[in-house]
Design a protein around this motif. Structure first.
Motif, PDB file in Angstrom:
ATOM      1  N   UNK A 196      58.060  32.767  12.375  1.00 53.64           N
ATOM      2  CA  UNK A 196      56.652  32.528  12.693  1.00 53.64           C
ATOM      3  C   UNK A 196      56.378  31.043  12.868  1.00 53.64           C
ATOM      4  N   UNK A 197      57.113  30.211  12.145  1.00 51.08           N
ATOM      5  CA  UNK A 197      56.996  28.769  12.347  1.00 51.08           C
ATOM      6  C   UNK A 197      57.402  28.366  13.752  1.00 51.08           C
ATOM      7  N   UNK A 198      58.448  29.004  14.276  1.00 52.81           N
ATOM      8  CA  UNK A 198      58.886  28.732  15.641  1.00 52.81           C
ATOM      9  C   UNK A 198      57.837  29.168  16.662  1.00 52.81           C
ATOM     10  N   UNK A 199      57.167  30.293  16.397  1.00 54.58           N
ATOM     11  CA  UNK A 199      56.120  30.763  17.303  1.00 54.58           C
ATOM     12  C   UNK A 199      54.965  29.768  17.375  1.00 54.58           C
ATOM     13  N   UNK A 200      54.558  29.232  16.231  1.00 56.60           N
ATOM     14  CA  UNK A 200      53.517  28.213  16.219  1.00 56.60           C
ATOM     15  C   UNK A 200      53.956  26.968  16.982  1.00 56.60           C
ATOM     16  N   UNK A 201      55.233  26.676  16.945  1.00 59.10           N
ATOM     17  CA  UNK A 201      55.733  25.495  17.636  1.00 59.10           C
ATOM     18  C   UNK A 201      55.604  25.634  19.149  1.00 59.10           C
ATOM     19  N   UNK A 202      55.730  26.847  19.673  1.00 52.28           N
ATOM     20  CA  UNK A 202      55.498  27.064  21.111  1.00 52.28           C
ATOM     21  C   UNK A 202      54.079  26.661  21.485  1.00 52.28           C
ATOM     22  N   UNK A 203      53.128  27.012  20.633  1.00 48.64           N
ATOM     23  CA  UNK A 203      51.733  26.634  20.868  1.00 48.64           C
ATOM     24  C   UNK A 203      51.592  25.112  20.828  1.00 48.64           C
ATOM     25  N   UNK A 204      52.262  24.481  19.882  1.00 50.50           N
ATOM     26  CA  UNK A 204      52.211  23.029  19.768  1.00 50.50           C
ATOM     27  C   UNK A 204      52.814  22.323  20.967  1.00 50.50           C
ATOM     28  N   UNK A 205      53.898  22.877  21.514  1.00 46.73           N
ATOM     29  CA  UNK A 205      54.534  22.282  22.691  1.00 46.73           C
ATOM     30  C   UNK A 205      53.584  22.317  23.885  1.00 46.73           C
ATOM     31  N   UNK A 206      52.877  23.437  24.053  1.00 50.66           N
ATOM     32  CA  UNK A 206      51.898  23.535  25.135  1.00 50.66           C
ATOM     33  C   UNK A 206      50.789  22.506  24.989  1.00 50.66           C
ATOM     34  N   UNK A 255      39.314  24.640  30.312  1.00 53.79           N
ATOM     35  CA  UNK A 255      40.164  24.951  29.169  1.00 53.79           C
ATOM     36  C   UNK A 255      39.808  26.277  28.515  1.00 53.79           C
ATOM     37  N   UNK A 256      38.506  26.549  28.372  1.00 49.57           N
ATOM     38  CA  UNK A 256      38.092  27.814  27.760  1.00 49.57           C
ATOM     39  C   UNK A 256      38.473  28.996  28.643  1.00 49.57           C
ATOM     40  N   UNK A 257      38.325  28.828  29.953  1.00 50.01           N
ATOM     41  CA  UNK A 257      38.741  29.891  30.874  1.00 50.01           C
ATOM     42  C   UNK A 257      40.242  30.164  30.717  1.00 50.01           C
ATOM     43  N   UNK A 258      41.040  29.107  30.620  1.00 49.25           N
ATOM     44  CA  UNK A 258      42.479  29.274  30.451  1.00 49.25           C
ATOM     45  C   UNK A 258      42.832  29.967  29.146  1.00 49.25           C
ATOM     46  N   UNK A 301      55.661  34.294  22.899  1.00 52.40           N
ATOM     47  CA  UNK A 301      55.957  32.858  22.917  1.00 52.40           C
ATOM     48  C   UNK A 301      55.309  32.170  24.116  1.00 52.40           C
ATOM     49  N   UNK A 302      55.343  32.808  25.304  1.00 49.71           N
ATOM     50  CA  UNK A 302      54.745  32.197  26.495  1.00 49.71           C
ATOM     51  C   UNK A 302      53.220  32.188  26.393  1.00 49.71           C
ATOM     52  N   UNK A 303      52.649  33.268  25.875  1.00 50.10           N
ATOM     53  CA  UNK A 303      51.192  33.315  25.701  1.00 50.10           C
ATOM     54  C   UNK A 303      50.726  32.233  24.736  1.00 50.10           C
ATOM     55  N   UNK A 304      51.465  32.024  23.662  1.00 51.18           N
ATOM     56  CA  UNK A 304      51.107  30.973  22.702  1.00 51.18           C
ATOM     57  C   UNK A 304      51.255  29.596  23.335  1.00 51.18           C
ATOM     58  N   UNK A 305      52.273  29.417  24.165  1.00 50.73           N
ATOM     59  CA  UNK A 305      52.440  28.147  24.875  1.00 50.73           C
ATOM     60  C   UNK A 305      51.221  27.848  25.747  1.00 50.73           C
ATOM     61  N   UNK A 306      50.747  28.841  26.489  1.00 47.24           N
ATOM     62  CA  UNK A 306      49.595  28.644  27.366  1.00 47.24           C
ATOM     63  C   UNK A 306      48.316  28.422  26.562  1.00 47.24           C
TER      64      UNK A 306
END
Length: 387
Positions: free
Chosen positions: A244-254, A276-279, A295-300
């Motif tokens: 789960x820490x790795x999943x949060x990191x995808x969000x952080x990378x985005x 940004x809100x629309x995205x 992972x991709x959804x969290x990145x976006x």
């Protein structure tokens, strides 16, 4: 000039370490609370009550920061919060954890408005303001990428309780750094004699700030759902905290990627908020319908979150004179807390009946409709007046 740059560097360092240390707990709090007997509803209540305490503190903090200065309200919350995190490691029941979480939420409420108000004193115009907030956001995002990985690994290696000892001691060390090296920023620009302190009512009725605040609520509601749901995968699907820490990191990378695009700061902050809100709405819609991997959804989501955060702070400083920055950032932080309160509470109650992602998408689109209509109607009125 050189001294001012050094002072600003200290603010960035303090904010980076605060973000790093606080984000370490993101993958471990939910499983830790579940381990000591908290149900999903109670965990939602814990997050909501902590955010409610944070909201209350935000509203108190604004006037105090404007009156007594910023450094005091950065240093003391760090000492108090460090002590409370150490106490987290000593609890044996969910009720005690709820009390500590609430007290911690209140103590940290003074930190962010004070730090943002202090940082806002180092910009001469909107573009510099945007750049400062973007740099601060980049550092915070780097912390948010690293911290969940650290927190997940620490939780797996030394246990949840010992991880809270590490968090508490690190915050106390950061408080000592603040006490010795952080300096109060003296405002160089002279105040006009006709300027008056801006009160809460005036701030809440400013048209541009109204748009900013309700957009901030929607942004944090969506963010709060993610903060709740992703760690809960450790409970429901038996994933490790490291995963789960790795999943949060995808969000952080985005978020890091979008904050690195400094040219975005040239655009109107309100337009950036709408985009940004629309995205974020489209990203969580894709997550709800399984159109994208988690992972991709969290990145976006992280990418569009990074577009909104500096725009939010820039829109506030553009609309409010410097003597009201503490109050304005206090309200902004309170709005963030309110979004987290509602999202955590609602998610904990409805997650077994309705998808929290669908509710977050609906709220985001509703706010986007209101904001878009209000903003573009205002632009049309301005054009008509110009004719």
């Amino acid at each position: 000039m050189r001294e001012a740059t050094t002072d600003k560097l200290h603010i960035f360092i303090v904010m980076f370490f605060v973000s790093l240390i606080m984000s370490i707990q993101s993958p471990i709090f939910t499983p830790y609370a579940a381990k000591i007997g908290a149900s999903s509803v109670l965990i939602g209540i814990m997050l909501s009550v902590a955010s409610l305490a944070n909201l209350t503190g935000n509203l108190i903090a604004g006037p105090l920061v404007d009156r007594f200065g910023k450094k005091l309200f950065i240093m003391l919350p760090l000492f108090v919060s460090g002590t409370l995190f150490i106490a987290h490691a000593l609890v044996s029941d969910a009720a005690s954890l709820l009390i500590l979480r609430t007290l911690n939420g209140f103590s940290l409420a003074f930190l962010i408005p004070a730090a943002l108000a202090l940082l806002s004193g180092y910009a001469a115009n909107s573009q510099q303001q945007g750049k400062n907030m973007a740099v601060n956001g980049i550092l915070g995002t780097i912390a948010s990428i690293i911290a969940p990985l650290i927190g997940g690994q620490l939780g797996a290696l030394i246990g949840y309780a010992n991880t809270y000892y590490v968090i508490g001691l690190a915050l106390i060390l950061t408080a000592l750094y603040t006490a010795y090296l952080l300096k109060e920023r003296e405002v160089i620009v002279k105040k006009r004699r006709t300027s008056r302190p801006v009160n809460f009512i005036q701030l809440l009725t400013m048209p541009n700030l109204y748009i900013v605040f309700i957009t901030g609520f929607a942004m944090m509601y969506i963010h709060g759902v993610i903060i709740y749901e992703v760690p809960y995968l450790t409970v429901e699907k038996g994933l490790s905290t490291a995963t789960t820490g790795q999943l949060f990191s995808f969000m952080g990378i985005g978020t890091f990627l979008s904050l690195s695009l400094f040219f975005i700061n040239r655009f109107n902050p309100i337009n950036r908020l709408i985009f940004g809100l629309f995205g974020m709405c489209m990203s969580i819609f894709a997550l709800f319908n399984a159109l994208l991997s988690l992972s991709l959804a969290l990145f976006l989501l992280g990418f569009f979150f990074g577009i909104m955060m500096p725009a939010m702070a820039t829109a506030v400083t553009d609309a409010v004179p410097s003597e009201g920055h503490g109050r304005a950032f206090g309200i902004m932080s309170a709005v963030y807390s309110f979004g987290m309160i509602i999202s955590s509470f609602v998610t904990g109650i409805i997650r077994d009946v309705v998808s929290p992602y669908f509710v977050a998408f609906s709220i985001g689109m509703l706010v986007l409709t209101v904001v878009g209509y209000t903003w573009f109607r205002g632009l049309q009125s301005a054009r008509d007046d110009g004719y």
